[in-house]
Design a protein around this motif. Structure first.
Motif, short mmCIF file in Angstrom:
data_model
loop_
_atom_site.label_atom_id
_atom_site.label_comp_id
_atom_site.label_asym_id
_atom_site.label_seq_id
_atom_site.Cartn_x
_atom_site.Cartn_y
_atom_site.Cartn_z
N PRO A 320 0.83 -1.22 0.00
CA PRO A 320 0.00 0.00 0.00
C PRO A 320 0.87 1.27 0.00
O PRO A 320 1.98 1.27 0.52
CB PRO A 320 -0.80 -0.11 1.31
N ASN A 321 0.33 2.33 -0.56
CA ASN A 321 1.07 3.60 -0.66
C ASN A 321 0.96 4.38 0.65
O ASN A 321 0.33 5.43 0.73
CB ASN A 321 0.51 4.42 -1.83
N VAL A 322 1.60 3.81 1.70
CA VAL A 322 1.59 4.43 3.02
C VAL A 322 3.03 4.57 3.51
O VAL A 322 3.95 3.95 2.97
CB VAL A 322 0.78 3.57 4.03
N GLU A 323 3.23 5.39 4.53
CA GLU A 323 4.59 5.62 5.04
C GLU A 323 5.14 4.43 5.81
O GLU A 323 6.34 4.18 5.79
CB GLU A 323 4.62 6.87 5.93
N PHE A 324 4.26 3.74 6.52
CA PHE A 324 4.76 2.58 7.25
C PHE A 324 3.71 1.48 7.34
O PHE A 324 2.51 1.72 7.30
CB PHE A 324 5.26 2.95 8.65
N LEU A 325 4.22 0.26 7.43
CA LEU A 325 3.40 -0.93 7.59
C LEU A 325 3.71 -1.52 8.96
O LEU A 325 4.86 -1.46 9.42
CB LEU A 325 3.72 -1.97 6.52
N GLY A 326 2.73 -2.12 9.59
CA GLY A 326 2.97 -2.71 10.90
C GLY A 326 2.24 -4.02 11.08
O GLY A 326 1.20 -4.27 10.46
N VAL A 327 2.82 -4.88 11.92
CA VAL A 327 2.19 -6.15 12.30
C VAL A 327 1.92 -6.08 13.80
O VAL A 327 2.85 -5.89 14.59
CB VAL A 327 3.10 -7.36 11.99
#
Length: 490
Positions: A320-327
């Protein structure tokens, strides 16, 4: 004898030279130990003040924990990568502005995520199901309330609490703050991000560190082209000796003698110690005579945290075009965080950033296994993830030249230890992020302490030779007109 001639002869008694016979022609002289941001800032200032300066750096490169890697075909910072405080008050702002280096702002002021805003993110659970933005925002508000409540604890004084214990006490006092299910997992992710900010586990961080940390205004800006241009600019024209690992520093009434690993000696009027706190803690540099007890206490009682980066370079963007990904997960240890460099730089790169205990565990792996570990975390949330075509892995905790990422306040220890670490001992001066009372753990904090150590050193050495001009402008006072920073936000 004419006083000026006598003074000149005195100045020539302590030039920088090695036992190999390499002798400098000018004086007064200073040896700077450590070619990171602080050491280079100090060396630059003293060189520009007509001191004879030699920089002894143990690595085969300059920059220290500021390390921009170009092996992927574009710059990626494996160490420090943010300017914390995008404002004209930041001492690095004039230099960054003059170099025309662009910044990508990832956070405004007072964000619960420190160097990020809750504006561009995507969080997933371990099964790959995305967490709703509404829930993430609500848990974020709860997390802020928990921290405020924790910081209000006064009996016993909250500076003696670790963050985890303080949160537990808050839950006892305010059971309505307890979260369950997916909300609890999101809360653990917030805790994971806070541990990443301090590069340490929550059970080792002083609550006072959370409560009283000072931040410059303007939010946080990612160095789009990396920090290397700043390092190169500071180093231009300096006498820097790479591969010179210092093993001993002897201070004498008339100067200092510095010994490196191969037995060669360098002598000068003074020395500036600008090595990481982790190296000082290791006692790999012997001081003769021994440092005072108050100085050793500061070295021993300040904490050194670990945060690493695993750079995953892909053929194309699939996330996705986001600044950060998280789990999100049941514990902060199992949570994950990925920075999306594509937003800032246009390159298809994700950066996995483990901290604390998790970072130490991953450092025991090979680079290949560490990259696979990060990739598997990514596959949990994005099953269609393609295999990385290249990877880079940092090892700040096990790197013998750093032995940690940056400093933090340990539970029950006074913040004043930073100032004690900065205070000179005779003609030995100290610089580095761990000597910054106001901005430890930051690049601009390291830079500022380098300038301070240089000015203290200059005053002390010139005073000794009777050449101090009290009407001479202080170094750095003649600051050129500031150039506006180039800041974008997508």
């Amino acid at each position: 004898m004419d006083s000026q001639v006598k003074s000149n002869r005195q100045l020539q008694r302590a030039p920088c030279f090695s036992s190999a016979g390499q002798r400098a022609e000018a004086s007064p002289s200073v040896i700077v130990i450590g070619g990171g941001m602080a050491g280079l800032a100090a060396a630059r200032a003293l060189h520009d003040a007509s001191f004879q300066v030699v920089v002894l750096e143990s690595r085969d490169r300059i920059g220290g924990r500021v390390h921009t890697d170009y092996s992927l075909g574009f710059p990626v910072d494996l160490g420090a990568s943010w300017l914390h405080g995008v404002c004209k008050e930041n001492p690095l702002a004039p230099l960054i502005g003059r170099l025309g280096l662009p910044l990508y702002r990832t956070s405004g002021d007072n964000s619960v995520l420190y160097d990020h805003d809750l504006e561009s993110y995507a969080l997933f659970d371990m099964d790959g199901k995305q967490v709703t933005q509404d829930l993430v925002s609500k848990v974020g508000e709860t997390f802020e309330s928990i921290l405020k409540e924790a910081c209000s604890l006064t009996t016993p004084p909250h500076l003696h609490f670790c963050g985890l214990r303080a949160i537990s006490m808050v839950f006892d006092r305010r059971p309505d703050f307890r979260l369950h299910g997916i909300a609890h997992k999101v809360l653990q992710w917030y805790l994971c991000r806070m541990e990443g900010w301090f590069a340490a586990d929550a059970d080792t961080i002083s609550l006072k560190c959370w409560d009283q940390e000072e931040l410059l205004p303007g939010g946080h800006g990612l160095m789009v082209r990396g920090y290397r241009p700043v390092i190169n600019t500071l180093a231009k024209g300096l006498d820097i000796r790479l591969g010179h690992r210092v093993t001993q520093v002897v201070r004498r009434y008339n100067g200092v003698k510095v010994t490196i690993e191969d037995g060669r000696n360098f002598v000068a009027d003074a020395a500036i110690i600008a090595v990481p706190l982790g190296v000082l803690k290791s006692k790999r540099i012997k001081f003769e005579p021994r440092l005072p007890e108050w100085k050793e206490a500061a070295i021993n009682e300040l904490g050194v945290g670990i945060e690493n980066k695993i750079i995953l370079h892909f053929e194309k963007v699939f996330w996705p075009n986001v600044e950060f990904l998280g789990v999100v997960a049941e514990s902060s240890y199992k949570c994950s965080y990925f920075l999306n460099l594509h937003k800032a730089t246009g390159h298809p790169v994700l950066v996995y950033m483990p901290a604390g205990h998790l970072a130490r565990d991953i450092e025991k792996m090979s680079d290949e296994d560490a990259a696979n570990f990060a990739y598997k975390q990514l596959q949990r949330i994005l099953p269609n993830a393609t295999t990385p075509i290249q990877h880079l892995v940092s090892h700040w905790g096990t790197d013998e030249n750093s032995l940690g990422s940056y400093s933090y306040d340990m539970v029950g220890k006074p913040h004043e230890f930073y100032e004690r670490l900065r205070i000179p001992v005779d003609n030995i001066f100290f610089a580095g992020e761990a000597t910054s009372m106001d901005y430890p753990g930051s690049v601009h904090g390291a830079y500022s302490t380098g300038l301070m150590a240089a000015e203290d050193c200059r005053m002390r050495v010139l005073e000794r030779y009777g050449e101090l001009d009290l009407f001479q402008p202080v170094m750095g006072e003649d600051t050129p007109l500031a150039v506006p920073l180039l800041i974008s936000r997508m």
